[in-house]
Design a protein around this motif. Structure first.
Motif, PDB file in Angstrom:
ATOM      1  N   SER A 162     -31.206 -16.736  15.167  1.00 11.43           N
ATOM      2  CA  SER A 162     -32.229 -16.286  16.127  1.00 11.43           C
ATOM      3  C   SER A 162     -33.647 -16.463  15.599  1.00 11.43           C
ATOM      4  CB  SER A 162     -31.997 -14.803  16.459  1.00 11.43           C
ATOM      5  OG  SER A 162     -32.099 -14.007  15.286  1.00 11.43           O
ATOM      6  N   THR A 163     -33.778 -16.976  14.371  1.00  7.75           N
ATOM      7  CA  THR A 163     -35.101 -17.156  13.764  1.00  7.75           C
ATOM      8  C   THR A 163     -35.564 -18.600  13.904  1.00  7.75           C
ATOM      9  OG1 THR A 163     -34.650 -15.433  12.131  1.00  7.75           O
ATOM     10  CG2 THR A 163     -36.468 -16.926  11.660  1.00  7.75           C
ATOM     11  N   THR A 164     -36.689 -18.805  14.566  1.00  5.72           N
ATOM     12  CA  THR A 164     -37.251 -20.145  14.731  1.00  5.72           C
ATOM     13  C   THR A 164     -38.309 -20.369  13.657  1.00  5.72           C
ATOM     14  OG1 THR A 164     -36.836 -20.111  17.112  1.00  5.72           O
ATOM     15  CG2 THR A 164     -38.448 -21.709  16.300  1.00  5.72           C
ATOM     16  N   VAL A 165     -38.125 -21.436  12.890  1.00  4.83           N
ATOM     17  CA  VAL A 165     -39.023 -21.738  11.769  1.00  4.83           C
ATOM     18  C   VAL A 165     -40.072 -22.773  12.166  1.00  4.83           C
ATOM     19  CG1 VAL A 165     -39.123 -22.585   9.388  1.00  4.83           C
ATOM     20  CG2 VAL A 165     -37.200 -21.180  10.136  1.00  4.83           C
ATOM     21  N   LEU A 166     -39.684 -23.742  12.989  1.00  2.00           N
ATOM     22  CA  LEU A 166     -40.616 -24.750  13.498  1.00  2.00           C
ATOM     23  C   LEU A 166     -40.644 -24.673  15.016  1.00  2.00           C
ATOM     24  CD1 LEU A 166     -39.680 -27.884  11.317  1.00  2.00           C
ATOM     25  CD2 LEU A 166     -41.515 -26.224  10.918  1.00  2.00           C
ATOM     26  N   HIS A 167     -41.854 -24.669  15.584  1.00  4.25           N
ATOM     27  CA  HIS A 167     -42.023 -24.499  17.027  1.00  4.25           C
ATOM     28  C   HIS A 167     -42.618 -25.767  17.638  1.00  4.25           C
ATOM     29  CE1 HIS A 167     -41.466 -20.041  16.683  1.00  4.25           C
ATOM     30  NE2 HIS A 167     -42.013 -20.246  15.498  1.00  4.25           N
ATOM     31  N   ASN A 168     -41.786 -26.620  18.236  1.00  4.89           N
ATOM     32  CA  ASN A 168     -42.274 -27.809  18.951  1.00  4.89           C
ATOM     33  C   ASN A 168     -43.339 -28.551  18.153  1.00  4.89           C
ATOM     34  OD1 ASN A 168     -40.668 -27.546  21.356  1.00  4.89           O
ATOM     35  ND2 ASN A 168     -41.956 -25.799  21.900  1.00  4.89           N
ATOM     36  N   CYS A 219     -44.638 -20.962   5.856  1.00  6.65           N
ATOM     37  CA  CYS A 219     -45.242 -21.465   7.094  1.00  6.65           C
ATOM     38  C   CYS A 219     -44.418 -22.576   7.738  1.00  6.65           C
ATOM     39  CB  CYS A 219     -46.669 -21.949   6.841  1.00  6.65           C
ATOM     40  SG  CYS A 219     -46.767 -23.464   5.858  1.00  6.65           S
ATOM     41  N   GLY A 220     -43.433 -23.122   7.015  1.00  9.07           N
ATOM     42  CA  GLY A 220     -42.568 -24.147   7.593  1.00  9.07           C
ATOM     43  C   GLY A 220     -42.819 -25.559   7.100  1.00  9.07           C
ATOM     44  N   LYS A 221     -43.732 -25.738   6.152  1.00  7.49           N
ATOM     45  CA  LYS A 221     -44.098 -27.091   5.728  1.00  7.49           C
ATOM     46  C   LYS A 221     -42.945 -27.822   5.028  1.00  7.49           C
ATOM     47  CE  LYS A 221     -46.555 -25.337   1.606  1.00  7.49           C
ATOM     48  NZ  LYS A 221     -46.188 -23.893   1.848  1.00  7.49           N
ATOM     49  N   THR A 222     -42.225 -27.136   4.138  1.00  8.38           N
ATOM     50  CA  THR A 222     -41.098 -27.782   3.462  1.00  8.38           C
ATOM     51  C   THR A 222     -39.949 -28.010   4.429  1.00  8.38           C
ATOM     52  OG1 THR A 222     -41.661 -26.928   1.266  1.00  8.38           O
ATOM     53  CG2 THR A 222     -39.367 -27.506   1.647  1.00  8.38           C
ATOM     54  N   THR A 223     -39.734 -27.102   5.354  1.00  7.45           N
ATOM     55  CA  THR A 223     -38.696 -27.304   6.370  1.00  7.45           C
ATOM     56  C   THR A 223     -39.008 -28.541   7.204  1.00  7.45           C
ATOM     57  OG1 THR A 223     -38.273 -24.922   6.490  1.00  7.45           O
ATOM     58  CG2 THR A 223     -37.516 -26.255   8.339  1.00  7.45           C
ATOM     59  N   ALA A 224     -40.272 -28.734   7.553  1.00 10.51           N
ATOM     60  CA  ALA A 224     -40.666 -29.921   8.319  1.00 10.51           C
ATOM     61  C   ALA A 224     -40.362 -31.193   7.529  1.00 10.51           C
ATOM     62  CB  ALA A 224     -42.152 -29.850   8.668  1.00 10.51           C
ATOM     63  N   LEU A 225     -40.675 -31.173   6.238  1.00  5.83           N
ATOM     64  CA  LEU A 225     -40.410 -32.334   5.389  1.00  5.83           C
ATOM     65  C   LEU A 225     -38.911 -32.610   5.304  1.00  5.83           C
ATOM     66  CD1 LEU A 225     -42.273 -34.177   3.498  1.00  5.83           C
ATOM     67  CD2 LEU A 225     -41.175 -32.954   1.633  1.00  5.83           C
ATOM     68  N   ARG A 226     -38.115 -31.557   5.168  1.00  5.29           N
ATOM     69  CA  ARG A 226     -36.662 -31.718   5.068  1.00  5.29           C
ATOM     70  C   ARG A 226     -36.062 -32.225   6.381  1.00  5.29           C
ATOM     71  NH1 ARG A 226     -34.059 -29.362   0.770  1.00  5.29           N
ATOM     72  NH2 ARG A 226     -32.243 -28.821   2.045  1.00  5.29           N
ATOM     73  N   CYS A 227     -36.696 -31.888   7.495  1.00  6.09           N
ATOM     74  CA  CYS A 227     -36.250 -32.429   8.782  1.00  6.09           C
ATOM     75  C   CYS A 227     -36.528 -33.928   8.867  1.00  6.09           C
ATOM     76  CB  CYS A 227     -36.935 -31.697   9.937  1.00  6.09           C
ATOM     77  SG  CYS A 227     -36.327 -30.011  10.225  1.00  6.09           S
ATOM     78  N   ILE A 228     -37.668 -34.358   8.347  1.00  9.28           N
ATOM     79  CA  ILE A 228     -37.984 -35.791   8.317  1.00  9.28           C
ATOM     80  C   ILE A 228     -36.981 -36.519   7.436  1.00  9.28           C
ATOM     81  CG2 ILE A 228     -39.697 -37.531   7.663  1.00  9.28           C
ATOM     82  CD1 ILE A 228     -41.876 -35.425   8.170  1.00  9.28           C
ATOM     83  N   ALA A 229     -36.657 -35.895   6.290  1.00 14.53           N
ATOM     84  CA  ALA A 229     -35.753 -36.523   5.328  1.00 14.53           C
ATOM     85  C   ALA A 229     -34.315 -36.557   5.806  1.00 14.53           C
ATOM     86  CB  ALA A 229     -35.835 -35.780   3.998  1.00 14.53           C
ATOM     87  N   GLY A 230     -33.946 -35.651   6.704  1.00 15.16           N
ATOM     88  CA  GLY A 230     -32.559 -35.548   7.127  1.00 15.16           C
ATOM     89  C   GLY A 230     -31.775 -34.535   6.324  1.00 15.16           C
ATOM     90  N   LEU A 231     -32.483 -33.766   5.486  1.00 10.28           N
ATOM     91  CA  LEU A 231     -31.833 -32.715   4.709  1.00 10.28           C
ATOM     92  C   LEU A 231     -31.608 -31.462   5.545  1.00 10.28           C
ATOM     93  CD1 LEU A 231     -33.872 -33.145   1.407  1.00 10.28           C
ATOM     94  CD2 LEU A 231     -31.508 -33.857   1.818  1.00 10.28           C
ATOM     95  N   GLU A 232     -32.308 -31.373   6.680  1.00 10.78           N
ATOM     96  CA  GLU A 232     -32.101 -30.295   7.646  1.00 10.78           C
ATOM     97  C   GLU A 232     -31.864 -30.922   9.016  1.00 10.78           C
ATOM     98  OE1 GLU A 232     -31.834 -27.161   7.100  1.00 10.78           O
ATOM     99  OE2 GLU A 232     -32.785 -26.805   5.147  1.00 10.78           O
ATOM    100  N   GLU A 233     -30.937 -30.377   9.763  1.00  9.36           N
ATOM    101  CA  GLU A 233     -30.672 -30.850  11.117  1.00  9.36           C
ATOM    102  C   GLU A 233     -31.617 -30.157  12.083  1.00  9.36           C
ATOM    103  OE1 GLU A 233     -26.986 -30.809  14.364  1.00  9.36           O
ATOM    104  OE2 GLU A 233     -26.597 -30.486  12.220  1.00  9.36           O
ATOM    105  N   VAL A 234     -32.346 -30.933  12.879  1.00  4.49           N
ATOM    106  CA  VAL A 234     -33.303 -30.332  13.803  1.00  4.49           C
ATOM    107  C   VAL A 234     -32.557 -29.654  14.949  1.00  4.49           C
ATOM    108  CG1 VAL A 234     -35.055 -32.042  13.230  1.00  4.49           C
ATOM    109  CG2 VAL A 234     -33.626 -32.397  15.236  1.00  4.49           C
ATOM    110  N   SER A 235     -33.164 -28.585  15.468  1.00  2.00           N
ATOM    111  CA  SER A 235     -32.562 -27.860  16.596  1.00  2.00           C
ATOM    112  C   SER A 235     -33.006 -28.442  17.925  1.00  2.00           C
ATOM    113  CB  SER A 235     -32.956 -26.381  16.521  1.00  2.00           C
ATOM    114  OG  SER A 235     -32.603 -25.829  15.278  1.00  2.00           O
TER     115      SER A 235
END
Length: 361
Positions: free
Chosen positions: A10-16, A35-51
């Protein structure tokens, strides 16, 4: 990144999140922890699956591709070198995984080690290198495969100050020479301003402002950006006609928040270099705000002087040759440079002319 959302339950880390880089551009994601900066980088890398949303490299949608299919290079905060392999073998690893011919591998390893200035250490092992040298090996390993994009996740934070400054300059030179599109994550504002083409300041999973280092520093669009990027004095004032009236001056406003109208009490964010000090001569009557010097620190080309007025404090950054001693009486004046304002009372804790001093004073 097109409308990228990332949630954990239920926790949103990156908002649109929307962010587009030009070919060969270096953009820093800058912001405080969480603030979400590393999560954003990991989404670009494919280390995190985007929602939600998409990640594209060039015109290719890589949102659902695994890391090894995205054609990116990545350097982490920790060096993550293979301790049992030499410098050359560490750099070779990605080429071997891609089954590049042995002769071409040798050529590309030699070229890359020369670029990062480690060609004379090719036969060393990681434990025989300094921290800065190890990080350059990690950079060479990420670049030797000639990726379409380079991702750097706080790669300098584990290094001491002098090495950090030298290595960030080397990274910028190498990135410019190779023309590789780069995303650099950091919480260090000086680092971000020094090496970026543009900086994205992140706040709670959103980009608060995206612009050149000069735009962020001179024209922050919100109190958060003004407060996070550089130092600012917070001064109580009254907004009227795209000006904010503070004691001793009326200053132009960069952006007027929607909640602010004429007559609204606001907090103005004034850079220390826009606060001028003048000595008070006994035989000359001078108007203006009078204060008394609390301290003055020499920073090389400039000095930062802290002045008390009543129960408030203000910081001035000025020429290093202008010296003030504790106890000196001074006149405080302001340059007519545009400022950011906020109506939020929580941004103006304190009392008197200056509501707070810069956080690190």
């Amino acid at each position: 990144m097109e409308s990228v959302t990332k949630s954990y339950g239920s926790t949103t880390v990156l908002h649109n999140l929307n962010l587009a880089l030009a070919p060969g551009e270096l953009v820093c994601l800058l912001g405080p922890s969480g603030c979400g900066k590393t999560t954003a980088l990991r989404c670009i890398a494919g280390l995190e699956e985007v929602s939600g949303g998409r990640v594209l490299i060039g015109s290719r949608d890589v949102t659902d591709l695994p890391v090894n299919k995205r054609d990116i290079g990545m350097v982490f905060q920790q060096y993550t070198l293979f301790p049992h392999l030499t410098v050359a073998k560490n750099v070779e690893f990605g080429l071997a995984m891609r089954k590049v011919a042995r002769a071409e591998r040798a050529t590309r390893i030699a070229e890359m080690l020369e670029i990062v200035g480690l060609d004379h250490l090719a036969s060393r092992f990681p434990h025989e290198l300094s921290g800065g040298q190890q990080q350059r090996v990690a950079l060479a390993r990420a670049l030797v495969t000639k990726p379409r994009a380079l991702l750097l996740d706080e790669p300098l934070s584990a290094l001491d100050a002098k090495v950090r400054v030298k290595l960030r300059e080397q990274i910028r030179i190498i990135q410019t020479e190779l023309g590789i599109t780069t995303v650099f994550v950091t919480h260090d504002q000086e680092e971000a301003l020094a090496i970026s083409d543009r900086v994205a300041v992140m706040e709670a999973g959103r980009i608060a402002q995206l612009g050149t280092p000069e735009q962020l520093y001179r024209q922050p669009v919100s109190a958060f950006v003004a407060d996070f990027v550089g130092l600012s004095n917070r001064i109580e004032g009254l907004y009227s006609g795209r000006q904010v009236r503070i004691p001793g001056a009326s200053l132009p406003v960069i952006t007027v928040p929607a909640a602010i109208s004429d007559g609204t009490p606001v907090t103005a964010f004034v850079r220390p270099e826009n606060v001028r000090l003048e000595a008070v001569a006994d035989d000359v009557a001078r108007d203006g705000i009078r204060g008394r010097v609390a301290s003055s620190g020499f920073l090389g080309a400039v000095r930062r002087t802290i002045v008390h007025y009543a129960d408030s404090t203000i910081a001035s950054q000025h020429d290093g040759d202008s010296e003030y001693a504790p106890g000196d009486e001074v006149i405080i004046r302001f340059r007519e440079e545009p400022v950011t304002i906020a109506a939020d009372a929580s941004m103006a804790a304190g009392s008197g002319i200056v509501r707070a001093v810069p956080a690190d004073v």
